[in-house]
Design an enzyme around this catalytic site. Structure first.
Site, PDB file in Angstrom:
ATOM      1  N   LYS A  57      11.438   5.766  -6.344  1.00  0.00           N
ATOM      2  CA  LYS A  57      10.093   5.442  -5.825  1.00  0.00           C
ATOM      3  C   LYS A  57       9.039   5.642  -6.931  1.00  0.00           C
ATOM      4  O   LYS A  57       8.107   4.851  -7.051  1.00  0.00           O
ATOM      5  CB  LYS A  57       9.751   6.319  -4.607  1.00  0.00           C
ATOM      6  CG  LYS A  57      10.590   6.017  -3.368  1.00  0.00           C
ATOM      7  CD  LYS A  57      10.226   4.679  -2.746  1.00  0.00           C
ATOM      8  CE  LYS A  57      11.021   4.371  -1.498  1.00  0.00           C
ATOM      9  NZ  LYS A  57      10.880   2.999  -1.021  1.00  0.00           N
ATOM     10  N   SER A 101       6.812   7.038  -0.923  1.00  0.00           N
ATOM     11  CA  SER A 101       7.178   8.178  -0.079  1.00  0.00           C
ATOM     12  C   SER A 101       6.573   9.477  -0.595  1.00  0.00           C
ATOM     13  O   SER A 101       6.456   9.681  -1.807  1.00  0.00           O
ATOM     14  CB  SER A 101       8.703   8.320  -0.082  1.00  0.00           C
ATOM     15  OG  SER A 101       9.080   9.536   0.513  1.00  0.00           O
ATOM     16  N   TYR A 127      16.579   9.308  -5.015  1.00  0.00           N
ATOM     17  CA  TYR A 127      15.760   8.439  -4.148  1.00  0.00           C
ATOM     18  C   TYR A 127      14.291   8.527  -4.554  1.00  0.00           C
ATOM     19  O   TYR A 127      13.622   7.510  -4.780  1.00  0.00           O
ATOM     20  CB  TYR A 127      15.955   8.859  -2.679  1.00  0.00           C
ATOM     21  CG  TYR A 127      14.924   8.293  -1.733  1.00  0.00           C
ATOM     22  CD1 TYR A 127      14.835   6.922  -1.506  1.00  0.00           C
ATOM     23  CD2 TYR A 127      14.022   9.135  -1.061  1.00  0.00           C
ATOM     24  CE1 TYR A 127      13.883   6.397  -0.634  1.00  0.00           C
ATOM     25  CE2 TYR A 127      13.076   8.622  -0.185  1.00  0.00           C
ATOM     26  CZ  TYR A 127      13.004   7.257   0.021  1.00  0.00           C
ATOM     27  OH  TYR A 127      12.065   6.742   0.876  1.00  0.00           O
TER      28      TYR A 127
END
Ligand code: NAD
Ligand code: UFG
Length: 348
Positions: free
Chosen positions: A162, A134, A158
């Site tokens: 990643k 992302s 989050y």
């Protein structure tokens, strides 16, 4: 060629699965359905059936943290004489706010789940993976367009998961540079829906992202849009982002698989975006013009963790994958609205 799509029932996975099946790939969707509906599978099938396409799709309910269930899928495929060639790894949790509340769950599903999957792949000699990364990993960068060599500095759990996964993938590649073929695709803002209106984005609860929020205002599930700040350092004062049509993004996965298959071994990180920035006000205007729906809005304070301007440098995707986005913001609005109008309550 046989592909395993973890999280293949989700928003990006379902659109990619449909395209892959149309193009003759053999697909296994492996999904826990924690953030998706089985109805998406029926929608994919009904689209392909109506088109008279002969396809091979298997759907298995399971969690990426369940190693024995994953192992069985690889072993069964080998026994059938049709081993899995590559994995497109979409499965994971993706809400920034939820990741702040429940960080351990995010590390468990995203990082431990990916580690499990990689171990099983290695055991079964499947060495090719396309991973859903992302643009959130670039953090609060203000230097646009954002290229892949820009500093990585995630600001939420989050994003940190990643980055951890990208590091794990890179380390794994370095451990055996003759075998692994891995591509991390760093998505910018995927939006819109399949042009059929049969599959689309169906966020649980009130959407936190701009585009599904707009379509839900348009269908009158929500009264009005809150614009988070009109005093950013951008042309019209609202936040600028890189919105990419979901079908362009899905095509990028097919090109990434083709790219991996053409190599002996490789590790690459590649941005997938439109390469253009549009502001919130531009998005509202384009949606109103393309659909004829009015989007009432109100200016609110800036949202924590937002940046003014964020869009991708996509030259690496163009050069390495031979991929480029083809669909306009107008097409995004038309297709996104078509999905929402046909499915006012999403899949429920
Ligand atoms: P999504 O939530 O619609 O799809 C993810 C799928 O994974 C869901 O179907 C969910 O049920 C499944 N899943 C979750 N946990 C699982 C588990 N433990 N085991 C098996 N399946 C599990 O999300 P999406 O928008 O399709 O995103 C796909 C991937 O792309 C995610 O990894 C996400 O982090 C990443 N990504 C998404 C965006 C975006 O804006 N949509 C942007 C950048 C990156
Ligand atoms: N916005 C509003 N009102 C809303 C929602 C958003 O004004 O109700 C604004 C935001 O302030 C921002 C723009 O619309 O300026 C886009 O916001 P999104 O939430 O749609 O997208 P973000 O770029 O902020 O974040 C999304 C995902 C992240 C991901 C990032 C890059 O939520 O997880 O794209 O891929 F990391």
């Amino acid at each position: 060629m046989k592909l395993l799509l973890t999280g293949g029932a989700g928003y990006i996975g379902s659109h990619t699965a449909l395209l892959l099946l149309q193009r003759g790939y053999d697909v296994i969707i492996y999904d826990s359905f924690v953030n998706s509906s089985y109805k998406v599978i029926n929608a994919i099938k009904s689209y392909l059936d109506a088109d008279g396409i002969d396809y091979k799709l298997k759907t298995i309910k399971g969690d990426i943290r369940d190693k024995s269930s994953l192992d069985k899928i690889f072993k069964d495929s080998i026994k059938e004489g049709n081993a899995i060639h590559a994995v497109i790894h979409f499965a994971g949790l993706k809400s920034v706010s939820e990741s702040v509340k429940y960080p351990l769950n995010y590390w468990d599903v995203n990082v431990c789940g990916t580690k499990n999957l990689l171990e099983i792949m290695k055991e079964n000699e499947c060495y090719s993976m396309v991973f859903s990364s992302s643009a959130t990993i670039y953090g609060l960068t203000n230097s646009v367009p954002i290229s892949e060599d820009q500093k990585i500095s995630p600001i939420n759990p989050y994003g940190k998961t990643k980055v951890a996964i990208e590091n794990m993938l890179c380390d794994l590649f370095k451990s055996n540079m003759n075998k692994w073929k891995i591509c991390s695709l760093r998505y910018f803002n995927p939006v819109g829906a399949h042009p059929s209106g049969l599959i689309g984005e169906d966020p649980i609860g009130i959407p936190s992202n701009l585009f599904p929020y707009i379509t839900q205002v348009a269908i009158r599930r929500i009264n009005l849009l809150k614009v988070f700040g009109d005093n950013w350092d951008t042309e019209d004062g609202s936040g600028v982002r890189d919105y990419i049509h979901i079908m362009d993004l899905s095509e990028g996965h097919i090109d990434a698989i083709g790219f991996l298959m053409s190599k002996e071994s490789i590790y690459e990180v590649i941005n997938l975006g439109s390469g253009k920035g549009y502001s919130v006000f531009q998005m509202i205007r384009e949606f109103e013009l393309s659909t004829g729906c009015e989007i009432p809005f109100l200016i609110e304070a800036r949202r924590d963790g937002d940046v003014a301007n964020n869009f991708a440098d996509i030259s690496k995707a163009e050069n390495l994958l031979g991929w480029s986005p083809k669909r306009s913001l107008k097409q995004i609005c038309i297709d996104g609205w078509n999905w929402q109008r046909n499915n006012p309550q999403g899949y429920t």
